[in-house]
Design a protein around this motif. Structure first.
Motif, PDB file in Angstrom:
ATOM      1  N   VAL A 282     -18.221 -13.220  23.094  1.00 27.35           N
ATOM      2  CA  VAL A 282     -16.884 -13.757  22.854  1.00 27.35           C
ATOM      3  C   VAL A 282     -16.454 -13.454  21.419  1.00 27.35           C
ATOM      4  O   VAL A 282     -17.215 -13.690  20.472  1.00 27.35           O
ATOM      5  CB  VAL A 282     -16.841 -15.279  23.106  1.00 27.35           C
ATOM      6  CG1 VAL A 282     -15.427 -15.828  22.872  1.00 27.35           C
ATOM      7  CG2 VAL A 282     -17.304 -15.593  24.523  1.00 27.35           C
ATOM      8  N   ALA A 283     -15.236 -12.938  21.268  1.00 28.06           N
ATOM      9  CA  ALA A 283     -14.654 -12.705  19.940  1.00 28.06           C
ATOM     10  C   ALA A 283     -13.632 -13.800  19.643  1.00 28.06           C
ATOM     11  O   ALA A 283     -12.794 -14.115  20.496  1.00 28.06           O
ATOM     12  CB  ALA A 283     -13.989 -11.339  19.884  1.00 28.06           C
ATOM     13  N   SER A 284     -13.732 -14.383  18.448  1.00 30.43           N
ATOM     14  CA  SER A 284     -12.790 -15.417  18.012  1.00 30.43           C
ATOM     15  C   SER A 284     -12.141 -14.964  16.713  1.00 30.43           C
ATOM     16  O   SER A 284     -12.843 -14.476  15.806  1.00 30.43           O
ATOM     17  CB  SER A 284     -13.508 -16.752  17.793  1.00 30.43           C
ATOM     18  OG  SER A 284     -14.276 -17.109  18.929  1.00 30.43           O
ATOM     19  N   ILE A 285     -10.832 -15.126  16.634  1.00 23.81           N
ATOM     20  CA  ILE A 285     -10.091 -14.721  15.428  1.00 23.81           C
ATOM     21  C   ILE A 285      -9.251 -15.896  14.952  1.00 23.81           C
ATOM     22  O   ILE A 285      -8.494 -16.473  15.741  1.00 23.81           O
ATOM     23  CB  ILE A 285      -9.180 -13.496  15.704  1.00 23.81           C
ATOM     24  CG1 ILE A 285     -10.029 -12.298  16.152  1.00 23.81           C
ATOM     25  CG2 ILE A 285      -8.402 -13.131  14.450  1.00 23.81           C
ATOM     26  CD1 ILE A 285     -10.088 -12.091  17.626  1.00 23.81           C
ATOM     27  N   TYR A 286      -9.400 -16.259  13.670  1.00 26.07           N
ATOM     28  CA  TYR A 286      -8.686 -17.411  13.116  1.00 26.07           C
ATOM     29  C   TYR A 286      -7.981 -17.014  11.827  1.00 26.07           C
ATOM     30  O   TYR A 286      -8.577 -16.373  10.950  1.00 26.07           O
ATOM     31  CB  TYR A 286      -9.653 -18.564  12.806  1.00 26.07           C
ATOM     32  CG  TYR A 286     -10.515 -18.963  13.975  1.00 26.07           C
ATOM     33  CD1 TYR A 286     -10.043 -19.834  14.946  1.00 26.07           C
ATOM     34  CD2 TYR A 286     -11.820 -18.481  14.092  1.00 26.07           C
ATOM     35  CE1 TYR A 286     -10.843 -20.218  16.022  1.00 26.07           C
ATOM     36  CE2 TYR A 286     -12.622 -18.847  15.157  1.00 26.07           C
ATOM     37  CZ  TYR A 286     -12.126 -19.718  16.118  1.00 26.07           C
ATOM     38  OH  TYR A 286     -12.918 -20.084  17.181  1.00 26.07           O
ATOM     39  N   ASN A 287      -6.715 -17.419  11.708  1.00 23.63           N
ATOM     40  CA  ASN A 287      -5.980 -17.276  10.450  1.00 23.63           C
ATOM     41  C   ASN A 287      -6.305 -18.506   9.607  1.00 23.63           C
ATOM     42  O   ASN A 287      -5.871 -19.614   9.901  1.00 23.63           O
ATOM     43  CB  ASN A 287      -4.475 -17.190  10.717  1.00 23.63           C
ATOM     44  CG  ASN A 287      -3.718 -16.683   9.508  1.00 23.63           C
ATOM     45  OD1 ASN A 287      -4.130 -16.906   8.377  1.00 23.63           O
ATOM     46  ND2 ASN A 287      -2.608 -16.011   9.747  1.00 23.63           N
ATOM     47  N   MET A 288      -7.091 -18.313   8.541  1.00 19.89           N
ATOM     48  CA  MET A 288      -7.659 -19.454   7.817  1.00 19.89           C
ATOM     49  C   MET A 288      -6.647 -20.152   6.917  1.00 19.89           C
ATOM     50  O   MET A 288      -6.373 -21.327   7.057  1.00 19.89           O
ATOM     51  CB  MET A 288      -8.878 -19.006   7.007  1.00 19.89           C
ATOM     52  CG  MET A 288     -10.017 -18.497   7.866  1.00 19.89           C
ATOM     53  SD  MET A 288     -11.393 -17.878   6.890  1.00 19.89           S
ATOM     54  CE  MET A 288     -11.981 -19.397   6.145  1.00 19.89           C
ATOM     55  N   ASP A 289      -6.107 -19.416   5.945  1.00 20.92           N
ATOM     56  CA  ASP A 289      -5.212 -20.047   4.975  1.00 20.92           C
ATOM     57  C   ASP A 289      -4.008 -19.171   4.644  1.00 20.92           C
ATOM     58  O   ASP A 289      -3.365 -19.366   3.621  1.00 20.92           O
ATOM     59  CB  ASP A 289      -5.989 -20.368   3.681  1.00 20.92           C
ATOM     60  CG  ASP A 289      -6.745 -19.155   3.149  1.00 20.92           C
ATOM     61  OD1 ASP A 289      -6.520 -18.057   3.671  1.00 20.92           O
ATOM     62  OD2 ASP A 289      -7.558 -19.315   2.217  1.00 20.92           O
ATOM     63  N   GLY A 290      -3.712 -18.241   5.531  1.00 19.42           N
ATOM     64  CA  GLY A 290      -2.622 -17.315   5.261  1.00 19.42           C
ATOM     65  C   GLY A 290      -3.038 -16.142   4.392  1.00 19.42           C
ATOM     66  O   GLY A 290      -2.318 -15.144   4.298  1.00 19.42           O
TER      67      GLY A 290
END
Length: 372
Positions: A282-290
């Protein structure tokens, strides 16, 4: 009553001041010379008064003795102590001062106190201890690296050697085995070539020779490309690829696309190698703080024990050497991944637990929407 009280306080303050001046923290060559001269001049003045009885002679003896003894002691102490200090600093700091610098330090700059010198020596000793520890660690790492490199090179070389000698000893004429031996020899040569290529690449990364050509791209698109590239390999174990729910929205990043592709290929390939049959990657992508984007590649495979986690990014480090060698690989993949990520001024981490699986996560600089 008030006068008596004032006398007691004055006496206490004088004694306390004298005692505080004698304390090691406040003691200096000037103070030591002054107290020594004061004691000597007082003794000589007292003797002069007993012998002569004239206060003029007593005062002259006191002043003359004080001045002579003070400057004599001060000169002796400074020459002795500060010559020793100069030798200490010559030993600590391996630099040579010019004549102008020596004159400036000796005559214009204030001389360091014994306490300051002691602090400098302790700081130098601490620095040397750290350097020795680093040298020991580097030496241990060097020995382990050479041992591992030797082992990784010997395995395919000896295999090729064995196949070739067997063919030359007569197996070449046997159609039942000659083609199989040649195929096995070719596999080991390919493995050796991959090992040398990885060593060359990691050397370039460590030396800074490899440049980063940053561009803006959607990270989900690159993840899907890598999934497509490795889909056939994943199908052999029944492993399914997917992007985590909620992480499908396109997120632009600014990085070297081909280098990040290499990072993802290594991480996804590892998830296949050490994943369980019919498992998931599974690949997860998160925008942390811009400003940063976190990408995680997770599997539900065999996982790793906690004691291995700090070392998984070291060259040739394997948690289970026998199993890793059966699976294949050069043992340099994660080391290359770490160097590529750090070349982007970003970081990579790992979380894992035996029989639960592993998650590798790395950060990237967020790209601008307008550039897509």
């Amino acid at each position: 009553m008030a006068r008596k009280k004032f006398t007691v306080i004055s006496h206490y303050y004088t004694n306390y001041s004298l005692w505080s001046m004698f304390k090691a923290k406040n003691l200096s060559p000037q103070k030591l010379a002054g107290f020594t001269a004061l004691i000597l001049s007082a003794i000589i003045a007292l003797g002069s008064m007993l012998v002569d009885g004239s206060w003029q002679v007593t005062l002259a003896a006191f002043v003359l003795t004080f001045l002579v003894s003070y400057y004599l002691y001060l000169y002796t102490l400074q020459n002795f102590i500060y010559r020793k200090i100069k030798l200490i600093y010559k030993f600590i700091y391996q630099t040579k001062a010019s004549k102008r610098e020596e004159f400036f330090q000796k005559n214009i700059l204030p001389l360091k106190t014994i306490e300051e010198v002691s602090e400098d020596v302790e700081k130098w000793a601490s620095q040397k201890r750290e350097e020795l520890e680093n040298l020991r660690r580097n030496e241990a790492f060097r020995k382990e690296f050479l041992l591992n490199l030797s082992h990784e090179l010997k395995t395919p070389i000896f295999a090729v050697q064995g196949y070739i000698h067997t063919l030359l000893d007569g197996a070449l004429e046997d159609p039942a085995v000659n083609k199989m031996f040649l195929k096995n020899a070719t596999k080991n040569i390919d493995r050796l070539c991959r090992l040398l290529d990885d060593l060359d690449e990691i050397s370039k990364l460590e030396s800074g020779e490899m440049t980063i050509n940053a561009e803006t791209f959607v990270i989900q698109d690159l993840v899907k490309d890598v999934f497509d590239t490795l889909s056939l390999k994943a199908n052999t174990k029944g492993i399914k690829f997917n992007i985590k729910k909620g992480c499908e929205a396109p997120i632009p990043v600014l990085a070297d696309k081909e280098k990040i592709r290499q990072v993802l290929i290594n991480l996804v390939d590892n998830s296949i190698k050490y994943g369980k049959p019919d498992g998931h990657t599974v690949a997860s992508i998160y925008n942390m703080d811009g400003k940063r984007v976190l990408v995680e590649i997770s599997d539900d495979g065999i996982g790793m024990a906690e004691e291995h986690l700090p070392r998984v990014f070291e060259r040739f480090y394997r948690t289970d050497r026998a199993r890793s060698r059966d699976i294949g690989g050069t043992g340099l993949g994660l080391a290359i991944v770490k160097h590529i990520v750090e070349a982007h001024d970003q970081s990579i981490t790992v979380r894992s637990k035996p029989e639960i699986g592993s998650t590798f996560g790395f950060t990237m600089e967020a790209g601008k929407e307008s550039m897509l």
